[in-house]
Enzyme design. Structure first.
Site, PDB file in Angstrom:
ATOM      1  N   ASP A  42       0.831  -1.197   0.000  1.00 18.79           N
ATOM      2  CA  ASP A  42       0.000   0.000   0.000  1.00 18.79           C
ATOM      3  C   ASP A  42       0.868   1.252   0.000  1.00 18.79           C
ATOM      4  O   ASP A  42       2.029   1.227   0.431  1.00 18.79           O
ATOM      5  CB  ASP A  42      -0.918   0.016   1.227  1.00 18.79           C
ATOM      6  N   LYS A  64      -3.915   2.632  -2.731  1.00 14.58           N
ATOM      7  CA  LYS A  64      -4.842   2.650  -1.601  1.00 14.58           C
ATOM      8  C   LYS A  64      -4.521   3.799  -0.643  1.00 14.58           C
ATOM      9  O   LYS A  64      -4.163   3.604   0.499  1.00 14.58           O
ATOM     10  CB  LYS A  64      -4.811   1.314  -0.837  1.00 14.58           C
ATOM     11  N   MET A 177     -10.292   7.341   8.076  1.00  9.27           N
ATOM     12  CA  MET A 177     -10.536   7.903   6.743  1.00  9.27           C
ATOM     13  C   MET A 177     -11.734   8.848   6.753  1.00  9.27           C
ATOM     14  O   MET A 177     -12.638   8.753   5.925  1.00  9.27           O
ATOM     15  CB  MET A 177     -10.770   6.771   5.732  1.00  9.27           C
TER      16      MET A 177
END
Length: 258
Positions: A42, A64, A177
């Site tokens: 990632d 990502k 997030m």
């Protein structure tokens, strides 16, 4: 380097790299990384961690990272299978813990559908790293008896906060997030019964040397995030436990264990 670790050919290890600092990696993750022949990682995995892989290991960044351009999940899945079919030990290196908003079950199901052997290794999730780094509890006797992880980013871009799941003042809430959605989160939590003076802690780059902490109250959450203009991944904590967050001077508090 750790030796005497056997991985059969044509095998995938789904590995949690932790939040970015090499000190947060588990011993199992280190063993897997040091025996990797192909590494799909990632975007948030640090260079220090990538350097632990063998020099001849094929390293491919699959992205990502928030809204930024990255390889699609379907292409990542297909790439794992392609590399395994070449007889390689493939390490799928994921930030944090694979089981916490890490799409690990999608990848396991894809591998199983193609008859590919695999194992999963856990990692330190960002909430745990932030709690240790800025010295606050996630649960605390008499004040926080439960802990809930939530995502501020869903497949369709919406976020659903059910009142019965977020209203209990004795439950610590940790949002991953979520920096782009803080106004909606604050409004929803207030409507669900959380008081305006509920403590909040906002951590950017949790677990990394450049981590930053902002603290305040639920009523000022959106303003705090806007003023900080965070560029890295942001973790949001809401609840009584986050009142204990300490604004540590990371330049003098970080100790490395050789």
């Amino acid at each position: 380097m750790l030796r005497n670790v056997f991985f059969p050919k044509g095998f995938v290890t789904l590995v949690g790299a932790g939040p970015g600092d090499v000190d947060h990696m588990t011993l199992g993750a280190l063993k897997a990384l040091q025996t990797a022949q192909a590494l799909l990682y990632d975007a948030l995995v640090s260079e220090d961690i990538l350097a632990l892989a063998p020099a001849r290991c094929v390293k491919i960044c699959v992205g990502k990272r928030g809204d930024r351009l990255s390889i699609s999940q379907s292409n990542t899945n297909a790439l794992m299978v392609k590399l395994v079919e070449r007889g390689l030990h493939v390490v799928r290196l994921k930030g944090g813990d694979p089981s916490v908003f890490g799409r690990v079950e999608e990848e396991r199901q894809y591998l199983e559908a193609h008859g590919i052997r695999h194992k999963t290794l856990p990692g330190v999730t960002a909430a745990s790293a932030a709690a240790a780094q800025f010295q606050f509890p996630l649960t605390h006797r008499g004040e926080a008896r439960a802990l809930t992880f939530l995502t501020g980013r869903t497949k369709d871009g919406d976020i659903d906060l059910r009142a019965e799941g977020v209203s209990d003042p004795m439950t610590s809430l940790v949002f991953y997030m979520s920096s782009h959605n803080v106004a909606h989160i604050a409004e929803t939590l207030t409507n669900a019964g959380r008081t305006a003076d509920t403590p909040v802690a906002i951590v950017e780059n949790a677990g990394r040397p450049q981590a930053q902490l902002r603290t305040g109250r639920l009523a000022e959450l959106a303003l705090l995030v806007k003023a900080a203009a965070f560029a890295g991944p942001v973790l949001l904590g809401v609840g009584a436990a986050f009142a204990y967050a300490r604004d540590i001077d990371l330049t003098v508090s970080t100790v490395r264990y050789a």
